[in-house]
Scaffold this motif. Structure first.
Motif, PDB file in Angstrom:
ATOM      1  N   PRO A 199      13.750  -3.982 -14.980  1.00  0.00           N
ATOM      2  CA  PRO A 199      13.424  -2.667 -15.537  1.00  0.00           C
ATOM      3  C   PRO A 199      13.455  -1.572 -14.470  1.00  0.00           C
ATOM      4  O   PRO A 199      13.368  -1.860 -13.278  1.00  0.00           O
ATOM      5  N   VAL A 200      13.604  -0.330 -14.921  1.00  0.00           N
ATOM      6  CA  VAL A 200      13.515   0.804 -13.986  1.00  0.00           C
ATOM      7  C   VAL A 200      12.065   0.930 -13.540  1.00  0.00           C
ATOM      8  O   VAL A 200      11.149   0.960 -14.365  1.00  0.00           O
ATOM      9  N   LEU A 201      11.879   0.954 -12.248  1.00  0.00           N
ATOM     10  CA  LEU A 201      10.524   1.084 -11.711  1.00  0.00           C
ATOM     11  C   LEU A 201      10.354   2.469 -11.110  1.00  0.00           C
ATOM     12  O   LEU A 201      11.322   3.072 -10.651  1.00  0.00           O
ATOM     13  N   GLY A 202       9.139   2.932 -11.097  1.00  0.00           N
ATOM     14  CA  GLY A 202       8.862   4.285 -10.603  1.00  0.00           C
ATOM     15  C   GLY A 202       8.707   4.333  -9.097  1.00  0.00           C
ATOM     16  O   GLY A 202       9.292   3.527  -8.357  1.00  0.00           O
ATOM     17  N   ASN A 203       7.886   5.259  -8.675  1.00  0.00           N
ATOM     18  CA  ASN A 203       7.750   5.598  -7.266  1.00  0.00           C
ATOM     19  C   ASN A 203       6.876   4.582  -6.517  1.00  0.00           C
ATOM     20  O   ASN A 203       5.660   4.596  -6.644  1.00  0.00           O
ATOM     21  N   TYR A 204       7.520   3.746  -5.720  1.00  0.00           N
ATOM     22  CA  TYR A 204       6.777   2.725  -4.949  1.00  0.00           C
ATOM     23  C   TYR A 204       5.769   3.378  -4.020  1.00  0.00           C
ATOM     24  O   TYR A 204       4.702   2.829  -3.761  1.00  0.00           O
ATOM     25  N   PHE A 205       6.132   4.581  -3.509  1.00  0.00           N
ATOM     26  CA  PHE A 205       5.288   5.223  -2.502  1.00  0.00           C
ATOM     27  C   PHE A 205       4.282   6.216  -3.103  1.00  0.00           C
ATOM     28  O   PHE A 205       3.730   7.028  -2.362  1.00  0.00           O
ATOM     29  N   ALA A 206       4.078   6.182  -4.419  1.00  0.00           N
ATOM     30  CA  ALA A 206       3.068   7.084  -5.018  1.00  0.00           C
ATOM     31  C   ALA A 206       1.749   6.884  -4.268  1.00  0.00           C
ATOM     32  O   ALA A 206       1.282   5.749  -4.132  1.00  0.00           O
ATOM     33  N   PRO A 207       1.162   7.980  -3.754  1.00  0.00           N
ATOM     34  CA  PRO A 207       0.028   7.820  -2.835  1.00  0.00           C
ATOM     35  C   PRO A 207      -1.122   6.990  -3.394  1.00  0.00           C
ATOM     36  O   PRO A 207      -1.697   6.175  -2.675  1.00  0.00           O
ATOM     37  N   ASP A 208      -1.449   7.181  -4.678  1.00  0.00           N
ATOM     38  CA  ASP A 208      -2.621   6.447  -5.199  1.00  0.00           C
ATOM     39  C   ASP A 208      -2.348   4.953  -5.313  1.00  0.00           C
ATOM     40  O   ASP A 208      -3.270   4.148  -5.344  1.00  0.00           O
ATOM     41  N   ALA A 209      -1.058   4.583  -5.383  1.00  0.00           N
ATOM     42  CA  ALA A 209      -0.743   3.155  -5.459  1.00  0.00           C
ATOM     43  C   ALA A 209      -0.456   2.581  -4.074  1.00  0.00           C
ATOM     44  O   ALA A 209      -0.737   1.423  -3.800  1.00  0.00           O
ATOM     45  N   TYR A 210       0.093   3.427  -3.212  1.00  0.00           N
ATOM     46  CA  TYR A 210       0.586   2.913  -1.929  1.00  0.00           C
ATOM     47  C   TYR A 210      -0.531   2.736  -0.903  1.00  0.00           C
ATOM     48  O   TYR A 210      -0.547   1.777  -0.149  1.00  0.00           O
ATOM     49  N   LEU A 211      -1.444   3.718  -0.875  1.00  0.00           N
ATOM     50  CA  LEU A 211      -2.499   3.662   0.137  1.00  0.00           C
ATOM     51  C   LEU A 211      -3.720   2.974  -0.436  1.00  0.00           C
ATOM     52  O   LEU A 211      -4.318   3.447  -1.390  1.00  0.00           O
ATOM     53  N   THR A 212      -4.052   1.856   0.125  1.00  0.00           N
ATOM     54  CA  THR A 212      -5.236   1.139  -0.356  1.00  0.00           C
ATOM     55  C   THR A 212      -6.072   0.788   0.867  1.00  0.00           C
ATOM     56  O   THR A 212      -5.757   1.194   1.977  1.00  0.00           O
ATOM     57  N   GLY A 213      -7.115   0.036   0.640  1.00  0.00           N
ATOM     58  CA  GLY A 213      -7.917  -0.316   1.801  1.00  0.00           C
ATOM     59  C   GLY A 213      -8.661  -1.612   1.594  1.00  0.00           C
ATOM     60  O   GLY A 213      -8.974  -1.997   0.472  1.00  0.00           O
ATOM     61  N   ASP A 214      -8.855  -2.301   2.692  1.00  0.00           N
ATOM     62  CA  ASP A 214      -9.786  -3.421   2.663  1.00  0.00           C
ATOM     63  C   ASP A 214     -11.016  -2.897   3.398  1.00  0.00           C
ATOM     64  O   ASP A 214     -11.129  -3.017   4.609  1.00  0.00           O
ATOM     65  N   PHE A 215     -11.852  -2.211   2.616  1.00  0.00           N
ATOM     66  CA  PHE A 215     -12.907  -1.434   3.245  1.00  0.00           C
ATOM     67  C   PHE A 215     -13.982  -2.310   3.877  1.00  0.00           C
ATOM     68  O   PHE A 215     -14.661  -1.895   4.803  1.00  0.00           O
ATOM     69  N   GLU A 216     -14.104  -3.555   3.378  1.00  0.00           N
ATOM     70  CA  GLU A 216     -15.058  -4.496   3.982  1.00  0.00           C
ATOM     71  C   GLU A 216     -14.711  -4.706   5.454  1.00  0.00           C
ATOM     72  O   GLU A 216     -15.577  -4.738   6.309  1.00  0.00           O
ATOM     73  N   SER A 217     -13.411  -4.867   5.728  1.00  0.00           N
ATOM     74  CA  SER A 217     -13.022  -5.148   7.109  1.00  0.00           C
ATOM     75  C   SER A 217     -12.540  -3.901   7.852  1.00  0.00           C
ATOM     76  O   SER A 217     -11.998  -4.008   8.950  1.00  0.00           O
ATOM     77  N   GLY A 218     -12.733  -2.731   7.221  1.00  0.00           N
ATOM     78  CA  GLY A 218     -12.412  -1.485   7.928  1.00  0.00           C
ATOM     79  C   GLY A 218     -10.928  -1.253   8.107  1.00  0.00           C
ATOM     80  O   GLY A 218     -10.501  -0.706   9.122  1.00  0.00           O
ATOM     81  N   LEU A 219     -10.121  -1.666   7.130  1.00  0.00           N
ATOM     82  CA  LEU A 219      -8.676  -1.505   7.261  1.00  0.00           C
ATOM     83  C   LEU A 219      -8.120  -0.578   6.191  1.00  0.00           C
ATOM     84  O   LEU A 219      -8.586  -0.615   5.052  1.00  0.00           O
ATOM     85  N   ILE A 220      -7.146   0.238   6.566  1.00  0.00           N
ATOM     86  CA  ILE A 220      -6.348   0.938   5.559  1.00  0.00           C
ATOM     87  C   ILE A 220      -5.040   0.164   5.487  1.00  0.00           C
ATOM     88  O   ILE A 220      -4.480  -0.217   6.523  1.00  0.00           O
ATOM     89  N   GLU A 221      -4.598  -0.058   4.272  1.00  0.00           N
ATOM     90  CA  GLU A 221      -3.393  -0.866   4.107  1.00  0.00           C
ATOM     91  C   GLU A 221      -2.444  -0.202   3.135  1.00  0.00           C
ATOM     92  O   GLU A 221      -2.852   0.626   2.330  1.00  0.00           O
ATOM     93  N   ASN A 222      -1.169  -0.602   3.204  1.00  0.00           N
ATOM     94  CA  ASN A 222      -0.256  -0.191   2.152  1.00  0.00           C
ATOM     95  C   ASN A 222      -0.313  -1.220   1.028  1.00  0.00           C
ATOM     96  O   ASN A 222      -1.061  -2.192   1.116  1.00  0.00           O
ATOM     97  N   ARG A 223       0.485  -1.022  -0.011  1.00  0.00           N
ATOM     98  CA  ARG A 223       0.321  -1.878  -1.181  1.00  0.00           C
ATOM     99  C   ARG A 223       0.791  -3.306  -0.948  1.00  0.00           C
ATOM    100  O   ARG A 223       0.533  -4.180  -1.755  1.00  0.00           O
TER     101      ARG A 223
END
Lengths: 158, 223
Positions: B12-36
């Protein structure tokens, strides 16, 4: 989540929400079951919605099968993203996740004539399968997509 | 006859992989910012970027630009590999199978979501052998010390490495306008190093981007 609600929840850390703010939440939550119903209809009738469109446009745009297939794929995605945006009542979701991405790609392919016809037939197909209330939940998102992807048609239908 | 069922069973056609709300996440327990995908990201404070400029300038003077350019080239080489891997995995096709417009869209969105400004690729001079990149709101231009020459050496290095890998040709990159000098946006010209040699001289004569690109076009005609 709808970004307005997200910011309401942040505000609620400092103070209790005001009546107007609670009303906005209430109106969304009470509409949620209808939104889910609408979403399920769109999911279940995806082929029923698009097959007649494919048949009709195949006749109008003979010899342009690859372009037509590409447009159909794009609009299958547009409706899928509109449906999930409608479920969340979130215009920003549709803009960021799909339209910001797809608009330039569509423009480069120069298939305005196909996309315009496709959008017109799609509107008719969907409105015939949904109740007026269900269609009114989805329509603003379709219009948002049309404004970016088929601006000429979107302006005319205003 | 087009069967919608068949279109749906294909990818299927997929949308924007880099959409900020989907791309930037975090493992806040371990103090990390991660991509998707779970790769680690790092937020750079503006003062650190300012500190890098100031420290390099103090230690290396005018050579600091070359150092930053080479840092950018290292960064760009790795960035290209990671970028290619991420988008191929998400869209289920290799970079070679992607249409040019999809690839450029990916790069624009990726650039924006990482906070490097808004990016635009101009292909108007492609036939003459040049690519032109426009970048607005560069964090590197904003944090740079004021001077009389463009200062986004890091970005020039990234772009040089990225487009060299993409095109399979060794491309150099020169910045021809800079927000740090009051320009509306940062312009970068990519091309073969020997074709860009004269640009340094034109920059010292304070020629603007448009004049430089026009002169480059003529240089092609005389070739």
């Amino acid at each position: 989540m709808n970004s307005n609600f997200q910011s309401l929840l942040y505000d609620a850390e400092e103070r209790y929400l005001k009546s107007g703010e609670i009303d906005a939440l209430k109106s969304y939550t009470t509409s949620l079951s209808q939104r889910l119903e609408t979403y399920e209809i769109l999911r279940d009738k995806e082929i029923a919605i698009f097959q007649p469109i494919a048949n009709q446009l195949s006749a109008s745009f003979q010899g342009q099968q690859p372009d037509l297939e590409r447009s159909l794929r794009n609009w299958l995605a547009v409706l899928r993203y509109c449906a999930i945006a409608m479920l969340q009542n979130n215009f920003e979701f549709l803009e960021r996740r799909l339209l910001e991405w797809l608009t330039d790609i569509v423009r480069v392919h120069q298939v305005q004539a196909i996309d315009s016809d496709l959008y017109n037939v799609l509107q008719k197909q969907i409105s015939s399968m949904l109740t007026a209330k269900q269609y009114s939940l989805l329509q603003p998102f379709l219009a948002q997509a049309a404004a970016r992807l088929v601006p000429d048609v979107a302006t005319l239908s205003k | 006859m087009i069967a919608i069922g068949d279109l749906l069973t294909d990818q299927p056609v997929l949308g924007n992989y880099f959409a900020p709300d989907a791309y930037l996440t975090g493992d806040f327990e371990s103090g990390l910012i991660e991509n998707r995908r779970g790769d680690r990201l790092l937020a750079l404070p503006e003062t650190l970027i300012q500190g890098i400029y100031a420290g390099l300038d103090q230690e290396l003077g005018s050579a600091s630009g070359i150092v930053l350019f080479n840092c950018g080239r290292w960064w760009g080489k790795n960035f290209y590999a990671r970028f290619a891997e991420e988008i191929s995995e998400y869209y289920h096709k290799s970079l070679a199978e992607m249409e040019m417009v999809e690839l450029i869209q990916c790069l624009k969105q990726c650039w924006k979501t990482h906070g490097w400004g808004t990016f635009n690729l101009e292909l108007d001079y492609y036939q003459q052998g040049f690519l032109v990149v426009q970048n607005y709101n560069s964090p590197f231009a904003e944090a740079a010390p004021s001077g009389d020459r463009p200062v986004c050496f890091l970005e020039a290095g990234i772009l040089s490495a990225f487009f060299s890998q993409l095109t399979g040709k060794q491309l150099h990159c020169v910045q021809t306008s800079c927000e740090s000098l009051g320009a509306d946006c940062n312009y970068f010209i990519l091309g073969l190093a020997e074709r860009l040699k004269a640009v340094e001289g034109w920059l010292s004569e304070n020629q603007d981007h448009q004049t430089i690109i026009e002169r480059l076009k003529v240089s092609k005609a005389a070739h």
